[in-house]
Design an enzyme around this catalytic site. Sequence first.
Site, short mmCIF file in Angstrom:
data_model
loop_
_atom_site.label_atom_id
_atom_site.label_comp_id
_atom_site.label_asym_id
_atom_site.label_seq_id
_atom_site.Cartn_x
_atom_site.Cartn_y
_atom_site.Cartn_z
N VAL A 58 25.62 18.45 37.16
CA VAL A 58 25.93 17.57 36.84
C VAL A 58 26.83 16.70 36.49
O VAL A 58 27.71 15.30 36.49
CB VAL A 58 24.83 16.95 36.01
CG1 VAL A 58 24.97 17.06 34.32
CG2 VAL A 58 24.59 15.49 36.35
N GLY A 70 16.97 20.26 37.71
CA GLY A 70 17.16 19.18 36.64
C GLY A 70 18.46 18.91 36.23
O GLY A 70 19.17 18.59 36.94
N GLU A 71 18.35 18.36 35.09
CA GLU A 71 19.31 18.33 33.83
C GLU A 71 20.77 16.95 34.64
O GLU A 71 21.45 16.39 35.19
CB GLU A 71 20.85 18.87 34.49
CG GLU A 71 21.56 19.04 35.75
CD GLU A 71 22.62 20.77 35.50
OE1 GLU A 71 23.24 20.93 36.59
OE2 GLU A 71 21.80 22.16 34.40
N GLY A 72 19.51 15.98 35.73
CA GLY A 72 19.86 15.38 36.46
C GLY A 72 20.37 15.09 37.81
O GLY A 72 21.48 14.14 38.40
N GLU A 123 16.73 15.59 32.88
CA GLU A 123 16.15 16.50 31.53
C GLU A 123 17.09 17.24 31.19
O GLU A 123 16.96 17.90 32.62
CB GLU A 123 14.81 16.10 31.47
CG GLU A 123 14.07 16.22 33.13
CD GLU A 123 14.56 17.54 33.45
OE1 GLU A 123 14.27 18.08 32.79
OE2 GLU A 123 15.11 18.11 34.37
#
Length: 342
Positions: A107, A307-309, A165
């Site tokens: 990210v 994940g992690e945006g 998240e």
Amino acid sequence: MSNPQPAVTFEEIRALVRNLPGPDLDAGTAALQRERQLTKPAGSLGRLEEIAQWMATWQGQHPPEVRRPRVVVFAGNHGVAARGVSAYPTEVTAQMVANFQNGGAAVNQLCEVADADLRVYELDLENPTADFTQGPAMGEEECCRAMAYGMMAVEMGIQLLALGEMGIGNSTSAAAICCALFGGEAKDWVGRGTGVDDEGLVRKVAAIEAGLKTNPQARNDPFEALRCFGGYELAAIAGAILAARMARVPVLLDGYACTAAAAVLFKADRRALDHCMVAHRSTEPGHSHLIEAIGKEPLLDLGMRLGEGSGATLAINIVKSACACHAGMATFAQAGVSDREG
């Protein structure tokens, strides 16, 4: 989340949902009218045209702008992770937060490309939620406090918000929430998450089935579903989505866990996610079911499940491109180009 936050209750959250601001139809109409005058065949930019109108409608201005995009990643730990539902231990949540802060995660690189500001919020990582197979993951006060924390992450001046998240075990939490909200069997909503083996997959299904049996109230109220099965980071995402709506900030949702948190609001009011777009389709099978259930069409389908945006951050460039074309292209009159009637 250690500092005291404004106390809220589910009843206050429900009242907030009932009074969310609607679309700015004047700005949306202005975008539609300009789109018809630009030097291109009608509809030839496909979803970029839709995105530009959506941005104008929910920013409440025309033309829409994306000079200050913000990526927000909430991190929380889950008690159900102790049941072996993830391929990684819960310590990884804090380790990945440190990686975000040091600029070493995917990210971070995507934010650099998108010229986006990244903010990472830890939610009491040393104290996971309770194991939902034994009872609710959170009390109402805990859940509402996490939602309030998420609301506070939406600051003035943000023009586009990408949400993500980090939380070991949260694909299990997401699947349980979705099963409670939309029905079906646990196996319909479960995937391999971080890469669990067949035995891990069986444990995930068993945990969700046990949780649904232990928390029957979760099927009757979306906020109870969030309280019983969610994590602090998922509650914070729901809060951030509400705050973004009140501040007229369009939102890009990341993958399965993020969309599951958003779906809680959809079940409370089908219009609550009109200011949101799903950035990408995760390879988690439950995400496809969920996207269909909330009536969204993802912007990207690249086989991602990090994940992690990451997917939401990647989609920022698509939104930027849509707005740049909309604002920067010449009209037929300006360019001296004949339109279809001329």
